[in-house]
Design a protein around this motif. Structure first.
Motif, mmCIF file in Angstrom:
data_model
loop_
_atom_site.group_PDB
_atom_site.id
_atom_site.type_symbol
_atom_site.label_atom_id
_atom_site.label_comp_id
_atom_site.label_asym_id
_atom_site.label_seq_id
_atom_site.Cartn_x
_atom_site.Cartn_y
_atom_site.Cartn_z
ATOM 1 N N PHE A 30 0.803 -1.219 0.000
ATOM 2 C CA PHE A 30 0.000 0.000 0.000
ATOM 3 C C PHE A 30 0.838 1.272 0.000
ATOM 4 N N THR A 31 2.121 1.123 -0.308
ATOM 5 C CA THR A 31 2.971 2.288 -0.530
ATOM 6 C C THR A 31 2.785 2.688 -1.986
ATOM 7 N N LEU A 32 1.846 3.571 -2.235
ATOM 8 C CA LEU A 32 1.369 3.854 -3.590
ATOM 9 C C LEU A 32 1.844 5.218 -4.088
ATOM 10 N N LYS A 33 1.935 5.332 -5.400
ATOM 11 C CA LYS A 33 2.253 6.615 -6.022
ATOM 12 C C LYS A 33 0.966 7.424 -6.123
ATOM 13 N N PHE A 58 -24.163 15.390 4.087
ATOM 14 C CA PHE A 58 -22.962 16.121 4.495
ATOM 15 C C PHE A 58 -22.784 17.395 3.674
ATOM 16 N N SER A 59 -23.296 17.392 2.445
ATOM 17 C CA SER A 59 -23.214 18.568 1.546
ATOM 18 C C SER A 59 -21.788 19.097 1.429
ATOM 19 N N LEU A 60 -20.867 18.203 1.164
ATOM 20 C CA LEU A 60 -19.462 18.575 1.041
ATOM 21 C C LEU A 60 -19.072 18.757 -0.419
ATOM 22 N N LYS A 61 -18.123 19.664 -0.655
ATOM 23 C CA LYS A 61 -17.591 19.839 -2.009
ATOM 24 C C LYS A 61 -16.509 18.793 -2.249
ATOM 25 N N ALA A 62 -16.970 17.566 -2.436
ATOM 26 C CA ALA A 62 -16.063 16.434 -2.619
ATOM 27 C C ALA A 62 -16.821 15.294 -3.276
ATOM 28 N N LYS A 63 -16.072 14.369 -3.828
ATOM 29 C CA LYS A 63 -16.650 13.173 -4.422
ATOM 30 C C LYS A 63 -16.346 11.988 -3.513
ATOM 31 N N PHE A 64 -17.338 11.122 -3.320
ATOM 32 C CA PHE A 64 -17.165 9.941 -2.478
ATOM 33 C C PHE A 64 -16.960 8.699 -3.355
ATOM 34 N N ILE A 65 -15.985 7.886 -2.992
ATOM 35 C CA ILE A 65 -15.775 6.598 -3.668
ATOM 36 C C ILE A 65 -15.770 5.510 -2.606
ATOM 37 N N ILE A 66 -16.657 4.531 -2.784
ATOM 38 C CA ILE A 66 -16.741 3.378 -1.886
ATOM 39 C C ILE A 66 -16.245 2.168 -2.667
ATOM 40 N N ALA A 67 -15.145 1.582 -2.227
ATOM 41 C CA ALA A 67 -14.561 0.451 -2.949
ATOM 42 C C ALA A 67 -14.649 -0.815 -2.104
ATOM 43 N N GLY A 68 -14.885 -1.927 -2.772
ATOM 44 C CA GLY A 68 -14.889 -3.199 -2.052
ATOM 45 C C GLY A 68 -15.822 -4.213 -2.671
ATOM 46 N N ASP A 69 -15.643 -5.463 -2.272
ATOM 47 C CA ASP A 69 -16.515 -6.557 -2.686
ATOM 48 C C ASP A 69 -17.318 -7.017 -1.479
ATOM 49 N N LYS A 85 -10.227 -2.451 -7.519
ATOM 50 C CA LYS A 85 -9.781 -1.064 -7.734
ATOM 51 C C LYS A 85 -9.490 -0.335 -6.424
ATOM 52 N N ILE A 86 -9.321 -1.091 -5.330
ATOM 53 C CA ILE A 86 -9.054 -0.457 -4.036
ATOM 54 C C ILE A 86 -7.787 0.395 -4.081
ATOM 55 N N LYS A 87 -6.712 -0.149 -4.627
ATOM 56 C CA LYS A 87 -5.451 0.604 -4.653
ATOM 57 C C LYS A 87 -5.549 1.824 -5.563
ATOM 58 N N GLU A 88 -6.300 1.701 -6.642
ATOM 59 C CA GLU A 88 -6.506 2.854 -7.524
ATOM 60 C C GLU A 88 -7.257 3.956 -6.775
ATOM 61 N N MET A 89 -8.252 3.544 -5.979
ATOM 62 C CA MET A 89 -8.997 4.515 -5.183
ATOM 63 C C MET A 89 -8.079 5.194 -4.162
ATOM 64 N N LEU A 90 -7.259 4.406 -3.469
ATOM 65 C CA LEU A 90 -6.359 4.967 -2.462
ATOM 66 C C LEU A 90 -5.344 5.923 -3.081
#
Length: 345
Positions: A154-157, A188-199, A228-233
């Motif tokens: 999990f040491t990702l670029k 939450f009305s946040l200026k952000a995008k949420f990504i939920i990853a997992g099986d 795609k967990i690592k891509e999300m991280l």
């Protein structure tokens, strides 16, 4: 080779018994133990399903399906040096005096529920929090070995984004995802995008996707598969880990993984989360959704704080390296076999 292993003159056979080898934290903890221990061990996993077949093959570990074969018969045939239970509520273990083979017995507990006392030689809790629930077990038989991860994985670029990404990954089961989770995130009305990853359970994943469509939130929240967990991280700015009120993590792999990836983590102040997150330095421990929302807003607005916390988070996450855990298990396995050999003499 370590002198301890020279004294044994053979590979130590560990028979790992676990309820199901389906995608989950307890199962991942097992494979982390196998991958971090010495080559002086032969590992055999006894379970059902085996969704970790390819990973076990890479680790040169064999698998036996106990749905097709009686466990007692497996123990007789395999004649292990050690039986290592990876206990979860609902998994029935065999008392030591009923085992048809003279061997050491270890129970690793990854859930904050009192474990069944089967008179094992040693009980290992995956966190200090879990250990609090095991005081009915003789204190001389109990130790804590925290459930660490392969930090190299999990040491990702990191990749740059044009928007703030608030991510989360976990197995998607009922005990991991709160009710009305999509509505909560939208509220939450946040200026952000949420990504939920997992099986996980297809019905729950389908329900989450339907809720996203129902709320016209396709551009606000996305569900990604586990592959795609690592891509999300790698694109994640903030890691938000909220679970149902009655769900308590002992030492969450997903939090450690996010920390190693250099992401500030916001999680509830419950279970073993405080053993991972240093509040105000590597992330925030919150109580309730309002605090979670406020901490997210703070990190969205303060880029310098977000980057500083991400760096602190990475440094701390790297201390959760499974090689530390592996050395501890090496010593326990070896000592138990030597003790068992003395008793046989």
């Amino acid at each position: 080779m370590n002198e301890n292993f020279k004294l044994l003159n053979k590979k130590i056979k560990i028979l790992h018994l676990i309820q199901h080898m389906k995608i989950g934290g307890g199962q991942k903890a097992l494979t982390n133990i196998i991958s971090s221990t010495s080559i002086s061990f032969e590992h055999v996993v006894v379970s059902t399903f085996n969704q970790y077949e390819s990973e076990l093959n890479k680790l040169n570990s064999s698998f036996i399906d106990c749905e097709k074969k009686n466990i007692l018969k497996i123990i007789r045939e395999e004649a292990p040096d050690i039986i290592h239970y990876h206990w979860w509520p609902g998994f029935k273990m065999i008392p030591k005096n009923k085992i048809p083979h003279n061997c050491g017995i270890i129970v690793t507990v990854q859930d904050p529920t009192p474990v069944e006392d089967i008179q094992a030689d040693i009980y290992i809790s995956g966190s200090n929090f879990i250990n609090l629930f095991q005081k009915h077990i003789d204190g001389k038989k109990r130790i804590v070995i925290k459930s660490y991860i392969d930090v190299r994985e999990f040491t990702l670029k990191k990749k740059k984004n044009t928007e703030i990404i608030i991510g989360r990954h976990s197995t998607i089961y009922k005990n991991k995802i709160p009710e009305n989770y999509i509505k909560t995130l939208l509220d939450f009305s946040l200026k952000a995008k949420f990504i939920i990853a997992g099986d996980g359970e297809s019905k729950i994943i389908e329900k989450l996707n339907l809720e996203i469509i129902k709320n016209n939130a396709q551009n606000k929240i996305e569900i990604w598969p586990g592959e795609k967990i690592k891509e999300m991280l790698s694109i994640c700015d903030i890691f938000l880990y909220i679970t149902p009120d009655d769900s308590f993590e002992g030492f969450a792999n997903v939090i450690s993984e996010a920390m190693v990836a250099g992401i500030p983590v916001i999680a509830e102040n419950k279970g073993g989360n405080s053993e991972q997150i240093i509040h105000g330095k590597t992330g925030f421990l919150c109580t309730g959704y309002n605090e979670a929302r406020d901490f997210c807003q703070l990190l969205i607005e303060d880029r310098i704080l977000r980057l500083k916390m991400g760096g602190n988070s990475k440094k701390r996450g790297l201390t959760f390296d499974h090689t530390i855990m592996g050395k501890q298990y090496d010593q326990i396995y070896t000592n138990l076999v030597k003790l068992n050999n003395k008793e046989k003499q």
